[in-house]
Every structure is written in structure tokens, then in C-alpha cells.
Design an enzyme around this catalytic site. Structure first.
Site, PDB file in Angstrom:
ATOM      1  N   GLU A 151       0.766  -1.023  -0.084  1.00 47.41           N
ATOM      2  CA  GLU A 151       0.126  -0.084  -0.065  1.00 47.41           C
ATOM      3  C   GLU A 151       0.823   1.199   0.146  1.00 47.41           C
ATOM      4  O   GLU A 151       2.094   1.205   0.458  1.00 47.41           O
ATOM      5  CB  GLU A 151      -0.911  -0.111   1.329  1.00 47.41           C
ATOM      6  CG  GLU A 151      -1.873  -1.037   1.285  1.00 47.41           C
ATOM      7  CD  GLU A 151      -2.756  -1.155   2.513  1.00 47.41           C
ATOM      8  OE1 GLU A 151      -2.604  -0.142   3.353  1.00 47.41           O
ATOM      9  OE2 GLU A 151      -3.646  -2.081   2.598  1.00 47.41           O
ATOM     10  N   LYS A 189       2.442   4.327   1.574  1.00 47.57           N
ATOM     11  CA  LYS A 189       2.525   4.826   3.124  1.00 47.57           C
ATOM     12  C   LYS A 189       2.213   6.484   2.758  1.00 47.57           C
ATOM     13  O   LYS A 189       3.371   6.905   2.583  1.00 47.57           O
ATOM     14  CB  LYS A 189       3.923   4.467   3.402  1.00 47.57           C
ATOM     15  CG  LYS A 189       4.034   4.738   5.105  1.00 47.57           C
ATOM     16  CD  LYS A 189       5.563   4.369   5.376  1.00 47.57           C
ATOM     17  CE  LYS A 189       5.607   4.522   7.008  1.00 47.57           C
ATOM     18  NZ  LYS A 189       5.164   5.884   7.429  1.00 47.57           N
ATOM     19  N   LYS A 249       7.008  -1.360   6.893  1.00 47.33           N
ATOM     20  CA  LYS A 249       7.179  -0.064   6.092  1.00 47.33           C
ATOM     21  C   LYS A 249       8.606  -0.281   5.329  1.00 47.33           C
ATOM     22  O   LYS A 249       9.412  -0.817   5.863  1.00 47.33           O
ATOM     23  CB  LYS A 249       7.003   0.955   7.214  1.00 47.33           C
ATOM     24  CG  LYS A 249       8.145   1.106   8.149  1.00 47.33           C
ATOM     25  CD  LYS A 249       7.507   1.929   9.172  1.00 47.33           C
ATOM     26  CE  LYS A 249       8.563   1.894  10.222  1.00 47.33           C
ATOM     27  NZ  LYS A 249       7.941   2.519  11.640  1.00 47.33           N
TER      28      LYS A 249
HETATM   29  P1  AMP Z   1       5.985   4.954  11.056  1.00 45.56           P
HETATM   30  O1  AMP Z   1       5.251   6.140  11.706  1.00 45.56           O
HETATM   31  O2  AMP Z   1       7.295   5.385  10.161  1.00 45.56           O
HETATM   32  O3  AMP Z   1       6.121   4.033  12.016  1.00 45.56           O
HETATM   33  O4  AMP Z   1       4.861   4.207  10.138  1.00 45.56           O
HETATM   34  C1  AMP Z   1       3.634   3.810  10.260  1.00 45.56           C
HETATM   35  C2  AMP Z   1       2.759   4.894  10.242  1.00 45.56           C
HETATM   36  O5  AMP Z   1       2.337   4.908   8.503  1.00 45.56           O
HETATM   37  C3  AMP Z   1       1.486   4.301  10.654  1.00 45.56           C
HETATM   38  O6  AMP Z   1       1.342   4.254  12.045  1.00 45.56           O
HETATM   39  C4  AMP Z   1       0.399   5.025   9.840  1.00 45.56           C
HETATM   40  O7  AMP Z   1       0.150   6.424  10.563  1.00 45.56           O
HETATM   41  C5  AMP Z   1       1.054   5.322   8.480  1.00 45.56           C
HETATM   42  N1  AMP Z   1       0.709   5.063   7.164  1.00 45.56           N
HETATM   43  C6  AMP Z   1       0.523   5.658   6.312  1.00 45.56           C
HETATM   44  N2  AMP Z   1      -0.026   4.844   5.268  1.00 45.56           N
HETATM   45  C7  AMP Z   1      -0.646   3.779   5.789  1.00 45.56           C
HETATM   46  C8  AMP Z   1      -0.917   2.435   5.454  1.00 45.56           C
HETATM   47  N3  AMP Z   1      -1.487   2.279   3.961  1.00 45.56           N
HETATM   48  N4  AMP Z   1      -1.189   1.477   6.261  1.00 45.56           N
HETATM   49  C9  AMP Z   1      -0.604   1.693   7.488  1.00 45.56           C
HETATM   50  N5  AMP Z   1      -0.078   2.708   8.114  1.00 45.56           N
HETATM   51  C10 AMP Z   1       0.167   3.866   7.172  1.00 45.56           C
END
Ligand code: AMP
Length: 588
Positions: free
Chosen positions: A273, A275, A448
């Protein structure tokens, strides 16, 4: 329960850095806490007055505390400030001043946990004219009936600066130890710092721990968990259920190095998906009633009437809980805006209509946890996703299911990743199709993938003397980049600095290096001669008028001290300018 009992435990907790010892002290206290005080006590132990999802804030700054101390003790503001400067901590200052006063008056009542809790909560509830004055009186009133040690912790709680190291893990284990001491054969020997459980019990221990954790993940409130266990013992496991309107902890994702690594963790085929570079929102819909929470479970419903409206209109489910990423849309260009532009909407309490016009947002739904009477936490992701596609009626630039592909091909996943970056996203998420939703856990059900950032070498040009545990040390450092022969400020850093020399650069070491370089001191702030270079990691570079460079680092952290580098080697502003557009969506 009297407040003094809690204060005695605070002191024990402050006196040790050993996790098991902390757990034990809390467990003993929880055991003897009457049911009616348990919820308050659990919050106070974490230095809180409200669970995370309650948006009320105490809203008291150091200034007001200084005034309250002056009012309660009769000392001048100058005197209070003097002592504050010496101790570096307003809690300690309160303790000293109240001790002096007690020698003179000895007027003391027994404060109860309930009384302290209720008065402190009132601080958050006061509104309207003369708020500051009324807050001042409330704090002073509590101080007048408090002992020196009680004052210390009242002030620390008021300032939301308890720092006794009670994290979620410690609270969970303490609850387990308190209510299942005998069942799990928990023996704790303070002298050896040993938790003794037999092999057989360890297995049972892990099961019980998981059950307690699950209760917490679903309620986000240790008080509720402790009260249920005290009442019903293990019959309470599984009794806390998902409830629309009450936020639960979000699932977290691990990092993968690259697409190949991502496939290794989540398996093939996997969902990929976009991000999105926004912020996470947990959306609760119960018929016409909508509630919105941030990732930290703070309620933000009032800040986002536009999201409430679009959810009401476009979500075809009577009751559901959605996990989504909110991004900003530039109203002129219709381009997606980076996070920094929409972050202001989270805190915005006034002129909301105008902000909505300037910064409209789009909702990208990427998970669903509950729908129409059914918990979906244990359903596989592919099923949850299918449901999202059924109930989200997409509307351009307002709401959609997160853009997704399902593939086993690295090549295809790569192309998708490139496409995502081109759109201004941070990267991609890769998710297992057959896994459940685990609230509060960083399990590898999703990972991610983001580009790796270039670090910066920045020069320390200023600092601030620390408080509390850090008093006597410089603890927050002003960073600057190079602009020809000048240094331009670009941010402040306090994270990434270690406790032990063996782990990396410490506050002690930096203070030693910087002390001889101090040029000027104003209150707690010092200016230093540029000499020390730190390698800094960060999440993002933003344009910002706050600092002289015109840029600011988001979430900077110290990676290492670069004694091998001179200030001439510091990163140039031209380089920062060059990498900043990339850095604004290639975070972390
Ligand atoms: P990080 O903040 O770098 O740990 O990355 C995870 C965060 O990415 C999640 O907590 C969401 O806020 C964000 N995010 C953005 N797009 C998505 C997606 N398609 N699925 C899950 N999380 C997402």
C-alpha cells in the site's frame, strides 16, 4: 487511601532504576489499594490525570508553579527562582520550601489520594475568566496541606514531569504480580533483584501476561484493567471488549530494509500500500455519532468536523472502527501536502472552518477493526480489506481505501514503490494477507519500506541547563549548519544522548566539552562557541521561520559525537536546501 502511601512508593521508584524492583513496589501498593482508589492510583503512578484518549490537559507551566509556591510559602518570587536554579527541579524546590515552612507552622492534614487527584483534575476543567488565578489558588491550597515530600510529587504531577520510570510494561507486570501473586508463584527477592518463577509457571505467566496486555490494549486504561482483575481475578480475562467510541491501541509496523526484506517478513503474496505522509486517525462511527482519535489516542473530533461529515456520508456501515491515514490536499494545486502542513490542524481549537478551507484533508482507510456488532481483530487482513472496499464509498480527494496492490513479484512491488514516492508519499507498507490485527504491538504483520536518509553533521551553538535527573548537566542543544563563515540555527536536540559512556555520547561528556566554551548565560540558556560537531539523524527537514537557517529538523536525534570533524566540515546550508524536498517525504 492517604496520599502519603503513594508518595512513599514514588520515592522508592525514584530510588531505583531496576525494572523488577519497580514492578514489585507497585505490585505491593496495588494489592493494598481499595477498589475505589484503583483507577486514580493507576493514573497517578504513571504521572497522569487522564487516560491518553481523554484530551483534557492540566495546562500549568513553570511560571504558575513558581507563583503558587510563593503564595503558599510566603517567599518572594525571586527566592523561589533562586532555589529552582540551584535544584534544577520545581518538585525539589517545593519540597525544600515547604519543609522550611513546616518548621514554622506544622499545620498539616492527611491528604488522600482522592483529594489530590480531584483537585489536580479541576485544574484541567477550569475555564473562563480568571482561570489563571483560580489555578494558582488550587495549587497553593493543596500545597498548604501537604508535607514537603507530598509537595514534591504534587508539583511534579502538576507539571506532568514525574520521571519515575513507570512505563506500560512495568504497569502491566505490576498488575499481574499484584493480583496473581500466589497463582503464579511470584517471589521477588529485593536483595538479589530476582523474580523467581518455576519453568511450569513461566509458561502460565506468559499466558496471563498476554491476557492482561490484551485487556490493556482494548481499554488503554490500566485503572480499568486493575479494577476488573481485583474484582474477578482471572474470570476478568477477555471481559474487556472492543467498544465503539472508546479508542484502542493501534497496531504498529516494523521497518524493512527493502522490498526483498519486506517479502521475507510478510510472506508471498503480500499486499503493498502507499505509505501516506500524514497522521494516523482511529475513526469510530456509531450511527450518527462519530469520534476521532490520534495514534496516541487523543480525541480530536472537534478539530475535524470535515472528517466527521465525510465519514457520516460515505461510510456504509452503521457502526464501525476504522484505521486511517489523513493527508492534506493543497486547495490550489490539488497536490498532496507533506505532514508538516497539516500537523497544525491537530491542535487547532479556533477558526476551524477557515483552517479546513486552507488545509482540506483526505481520509485513506487502511484497516477496519469492528463492523456492525462484530470484532474483526482476529479476521485475516485480506478479509478486513475486502470489507473496507465494500463499506467505503470513495469520493475524490475526500475519502478512499488506501491504494493497494497484491503481488508476489519483487519487480511489481518495486514499481509500486517508485510510483508511491513520485506521488510524494513516504514509501510503501507491505502487509501479510492472512494475519490478524494486534492492537499495541509492533508485530511483523506489516512492515514499512522507506528510503534511507542522509544524516547531517551539525555544530552545537547553544544549550540549556537540565532539570530533575539532568540537573547540573546541559541537556538540550541548539544545532546549527554552516552558511559560509556563519552558523545558522536549524533545531534543538535532546534525544539520542545516552546514560552510559559505553552506549555512546552522554550528557556528562557533552557538558564537560561545552562548559569551557560558554560565552554567555541567560537563565537556563547558554550560548557556546561553535566547536563541537554532532552527527544528527532526523525524520524530516521542514522550511521554518523559527530558526536562522530557514529550516527546522523534525524529530532530530544524536547519532554520535564527531570529534574527528571540525566545524568547517559541518553540513552546508546549500546541501540542506538541496536535500530538503526529498527529505520532506523520505522520512526516517
Ligand atoms: P511509522 O510512523 O514510520 O512507524 O510508520 C507507520 C505509520 O504509517 C502508521 O502508524 C500510519 O500512521 C502510517 N501509514 C500511512 N499509510 C499507511 C498504510 N497504508 N497502512 C498503514 N499505515 C500507514
Amino acid at each position: 487511601m492517604i496520599y502519603k502511601e503513594l508518595v512513599a512508593v514514588y520515592e522508592q521508584l525514584e530510588g531505583t532504576s531496576k525494572r523488577l524492583e519497580k514492578t514489585w513496589y507497585i505490585a505491593l501498593l496495588l494489592k493494598k489499594t481499595p477498589l475505589e482508589d484503583l483507577e486514580h492510583l493507576c493514573l497517578l503512578l504513571q504521572g497522569r490525570l487522564f487516560p491518553a484518549y481523554d484530551e483534557r490537559e492540566v495546562g500549568v507551566a513553570s511560571r504558575l508553579v513558581i507563583k503558587a509556591l510563593s503564595l503558599a510559602t510566603g517567599h518572594s518570587l525571586d527566592k523561589v527562582e533562586q532555589i529552582w536554579k540551584k535544584t534544577g527541579d520545581l518538585g525539589k524546590t517545593a519540597e525544600l520550601l515547604i519543609a522550611k515552612k513546616h518548621q514554622a507552622t506544622l499545620a498539616q492534614q492527611h491528604l488522600t489520594v482522592r483529594k489530590v487527584f480531584e483537585n489536580l483534575r479541576k485544574l484541567a476543567e477550569l475555564e473562563g475568566e480568571g482561570v489563571v488565578d483560580r489555578k494558582l489558588k488550587l495549587i497553593a491550597e493543596l500545597l498548604t496541606s501537604a508535607s514537603p515530600l507530598e509537595s514534591k510529587y504534587i508539583i511534579k504531577t502538576v507539571l506532568q514531569d514525574l520521571r519515575i520510570g513507570v512505563g506500560e510494561g512495568v504497569m502491566r507486570d505490576a498488575i499481574l504480580w499484584a493480583f496473581f501473586t500466589r497463582e503464579l508463584h511470584i517471589l521477588y527477592d529485593n536483595r538479589d533483584n530476582l523474580e523467581v518463577v518455576t519453568e511450569f509457571d513461566r509458561k502460565k505467566y506468559m499466558e496471563y501476561a498476554a491476557s492482561v496486555q490484551r485487556m490493556y490494549d482494548l481499554s488503554a486504561n490500566f485503572g480499568e484493567v486493575a479494577a476488573a482483575l481485583k474484582k474477578k481475578g482471572k474470570d476478568a480475562f477477555g471481559t474487556i471488549e472492543l467498544e465503539v467510541g472508546k479508542p484502542l491501541k493501534v497496531m504498529l509496523y516494523q521497518k524493512a530494509k527493502d522490498i526483498k526484506d519486506a517479502f521475507e517478513t510478510v510472506g508471498k503474496p503480500a499486499a503493498f500500500e502507499y505509505k501516506y505522509d500524514g497522521f494516523r486517525m482511529q475513526i469510530h462511527k456509531n450511527d450518527e455519532s462519530i469520534e476521532l482519535f490520534t495514534r496516541r489516542l487523543e480525541r480530536v473530533t472537534n478539530q475535524f468536523p470535515d472528517v466527521v461529515k465525510v465519514v457520516k456520508a460515505q461510510i456504509q456501515s452503521k457502526a464501525c472502527i476504522l484505521d486511517a491515514e489523513i493527508i492534506g490536499i493543497d486547495p490550489k494545486t490539488r497536490q498532496w501536502m507533506p505532514f508538516q502542513n497539516i500537523s497544525q490542524r491537530i491542535k487547532r481549537k479556533y477558526d476551524i472552518e477557515e483552517t479546513i478551507r486552507k488545509i482540506p484533508v483526505m481520509v485513506n482507510v487502511f484497516d477496519i477493526l469492528y463492523a456492525d456488532g462484530k470484532t474483526l481483530l482476529h479476521e485475516p487482513f485480506s478479509k478486513r480489506r475486502a470489507l473496507i472496499e465494500r463499506i467505503v464509498r470513495e469520493k475524490k480527494d475526500e475519502i478512499q481505501a488506501a491504494r493497494q496492490i497484491v503481488t508476489s513479484s519483487e519487480k511489481e512491488a518495486h514499481a509500486f514503490y517508485e510510483e508511491s514516492l513520485k506521488k510524494g508519499n513516504e514509501g510503501v507498507m507491505a502487509k501479510s494477507l492472512d494475519k490478524e490485527y494486534k492492537p499495541g504491538s509492533r508485530v511483523g504483520y506489516g512492515v514499512k519500506v522507506k528510503p534511507v536518509m542522509e544524516t547531517l553533521d551539525l555544530v552545537i551553538v547553544g544549550a540549556e541547563w537540565g532539570e530533575g535527573k539532568r540537573s547540573g548537566w546541559l541537556s538540550s542543544f541548539v544545532l546549527a549548519c554552516r552558511d559560509g563563515i556563519h552558523f545558522r540555527e536549524i533545531g534543538r536536540v535532546g534525544t539520542g544522548i545516552k546514560e552510559l559512556e559505553s552506549e555512546g555520547v552522554t550528557f556528562e561528556k557533552l557538558t564537560k566539552l561545552l562548559k569551557p566554551l560558554i560565552i554567555e548565560e541567560k537563565g537556563k540558556e547558554v550560548t557556546v562557541k561553535p566547536k563541537i560537531v554532532l552527527e544528527i539523524d532526523y525524520e524530516e527537514i521542514q522550511k521554518s521561520p523559527t530558526y536562522g537557517s530557514g529550516y527546522a529538523l523534525r524529530f532530530p536525534r544524536v547519532l554520535r559525537l564527531r570529534e574527528d570533524k571540525s566545524i568547517r566540515d559541518a553540513s552546508e546550508i546549500s546541501y540542506i536546501k538541496q536535500i530538503s524536498p526529498r527529505a520532506s517525504f523520505a522520512r526516517g
